[in-house]
Design an enzyme around this catalytic site. Structure first.
Site, PDB file in Angstrom:
ATOM      1  N   HIS A   1      -0.484  -0.121  -9.800  1.00 15.49           N
ATOM      2  CA  HIS A   1      -1.238  -1.020  -8.904  1.00 15.49           C
ATOM      3  C   HIS A   1      -1.844  -2.203  -9.675  1.00 15.49           C
ATOM      4  CE1 HIS A   1      -3.602  -1.281  -4.874  1.00 15.49           C
ATOM      5  NE2 HIS A   1      -3.439  -2.485  -5.404  1.00 15.49           N
TER       6      HIS A   1
ATOM      7  N   GLU B   1      -3.920   7.298  -5.634  1.00 15.35           N
ATOM      8  CA  GLU B   1      -4.261   6.345  -6.711  1.00 15.35           C
ATOM      9  C   GLU B   1      -5.689   6.570  -7.166  1.00 15.35           C
ATOM     10  OE1 GLU B   1      -3.591   2.281  -5.637  1.00 15.35           O
ATOM     11  OE2 GLU B   1      -1.504   2.613  -5.119  1.00 15.35           O
TER      12      GLU B   1
ATOM     13  N   ARG C   1       0.850  -1.190   0.000  1.00 13.81           N
ATOM     14  CA  ARG C   1       0.000   0.000   0.000  1.00 13.81           C
ATOM     15  C   ARG C   1       0.885   1.239   0.000  1.00 13.81           C
ATOM     16  NH1 ARG C   1      -3.512  -2.689  -1.573  1.00 13.81           N
ATOM     17  NH2 ARG C   1      -5.596  -3.008  -0.713  1.00 13.81           N
TER      18      ARG C   1
HETATM   19  C1  8YV Z   1      -6.369  -5.409  -6.153  1.00 17.47           C
HETATM   20  C2  8YV Z   1      -5.189  -5.199  -3.843  1.00 17.47           C
HETATM   21  O1  8YV Z   1      -5.889  -4.794  -7.289  1.00 17.47           O
HETATM   22  O2  8YV Z   1      -6.066  -7.201  -2.996  1.00 17.47           O
HETATM   23  C3  8YV Z   1      -5.648  -6.075  -2.741  1.00 17.47           C
HETATM   24  O3  8YV Z   1      -5.605  -5.645  -1.590  1.00 17.47           O
HETATM   25  O4  8YV Z   1      -4.735  -4.147  -3.617  1.00 17.47           O
HETATM   26  C4  8YV Z   1      -5.239  -5.664  -5.244  1.00 17.47           C
HETATM   27  O5  8YV Z   1      -5.039  -7.016  -5.325  1.00 17.47           O
HETATM   28  C5  8YV Z   1      -7.634  -4.809  -5.859  1.00 17.47           C
HETATM   29  O6  8YV Z   1      -8.008  -4.653  -4.573  1.00 17.47           O
HETATM   30  C6  8YV Z   1      -8.684  -5.482  -6.705  1.00 17.47           C
HETATM   31  O7  8YV Z   1      -9.939  -5.302  -6.262  1.00 17.47           O
END
Ligand code: 8YV
Length: 321
Positions: free
Chosen positions: A287, A269, A240
């Site tokens: 990301h 982001e 993050r």
């Molecule tokens: C995804 C992420 O791109 O899983 C997570 O926490 O940051 C990523 O894998 C995203 O959340 C997809 O919904």
């Protein structure tokens, strides 16, 4: 299940996931696939029994307070749940689930891409060739750092961290890590445990972040902790953006304290940070840690598994609140 529960899916998921979702739920999708504003998110949720969001939808305490009584489960399509106020969800009796495990391989692959891209100056080389500016070669040209034999430091040796460590061993690196507690031997696989971040950082030629974003880890990479790293270390962040104080990172990259950074996540982001993208010694991605065909299917199915459990009076396997 009695009547099909009404399910709001906030972003564009794969065809296979949407097909299964439509078989078992009365589904509403976000055909435009754009991020809802807070007001839109609240308004959209009103007619639903469940929501399947991504990390792009922020379920703050205010949003949770405005959810209708009938909506009792937030089944995230993500392993990270920092976009959901878990305490508020718990107080409101809203179940929250995530999608662990299924994205560990994909995210560890991106960590390796970020590490190698940073160490071997991948973005700089690519930009030069692409722009038609490659007009010189010498043994002294574009020399980077080799990772073989170096120390791979893992901050947060959970599921993703363990796979990243395994991949780093494939490059002949030794693994060091910091967690609250040491892992059992069969999971640590010889990785060296440090009971403090000071110990880990002092032993990380490459430091790779794999911890969740919480109030304790926000800004954990800052001028003081960057100073603990060996000179010319490499920072990799696929977790993050807010783990890193980006201004302090820029200073460390400009001064040469850090050789380079490979980043898939940013405080802002989408968009990123222009101060970081203005530097040469960075390898940057938007990301996409879990963005593979296989993993997108698996994440969607895992979120649906959690919903199926909930609506069939079973405990969802990945309940986090
Ligand atoms: C995804 C992420 O791109 O899983 C997570 O926490 O940051 C990523 O894998 C995203 O959340 C997809 O919904």
């Amino acid at each position: 299940m009695p009547a099909k529960p009404r399910l709001l899916i906030t972003r564009k998921l794969t065809d296979a996931v949407l097909k299964r979702a439509a078989r078992d739920y009365d589904v509403m999708i976000n055909a435009e696939d754009r991020v809802f504003s807070t007001d839109e998110l609240i308004a959209k949720c009103q007619d639903f029994d469940a929501v399947l969001p991504c990390h792009s939808e922020h379920f703050t305490a205010d949003v949770i307070a405005a959810l209708p009584d009938r909506l009792k489960i937030i089944a995230n399509h993500s392993v990270g749940v920092d976009h959901v106020d878990l305490a508020a969800a718990k107080d409101a009796g809203v179940v929250v689930t995530n999608t662990p495990d299924v994205l560990s391989d994909a995210t560890a692959e991106i960590a390796m891409l970020c590490m190698l891209g940073a160490a071997r100056r991948g973005a700089e080389g690519d930009a030069m060739v692409r722009a038609g500016k490659w007009d010189f070669w010498s043994p002294a040209f574009m020399v980077g750092r080799q990772v073989t034999g170096k120390r791979f430091g893992v901050l947060g040796m959970g599921r993703v961290g363990q796979v990243a460590a395994e991949r780093a061993r494939g490059f002949g690196m030794t693994v060091h890590y910091h967690n609250r507690k040491p892992l059992p031997d069969h999971l640590a696989k010889g990785a060296v445990f440090h009971d403090s971040i000071e110990g880990l950082f002092a032993n990380s030629d490459v430091l790779s972040l794999h911890c969740p974003a919480t109030k304790d880890t926000t800004g954990i990479i800052n001028k003081d902790t960057l100073a603990l790293l060996p000179d010319r270390a490499i920072l990799v962040n696929t977790a993050r953006g807010n783990l890193v104080k980006e201004d302090d990172l820029v200073t460390a990259l400009e001064s040469g304290k850090l050789f380079a950074a490979g980043l898939d996540v940013f405080c802002e982001e989408p968009g990123g940070n222009p101060k970081i993208s203005g530097l040469k010694n960075v390898f940057l991605l938007p990301h996409i840690g879990s963005a593979t065909e296989e993993t997108r299917d698996a994440m969607g199915f895992r979120a649906l598994d959690n919903l199926d459990a909930y609506f069939n009076d079973r405990e969802p396997g990945d309940r986090v609140a």
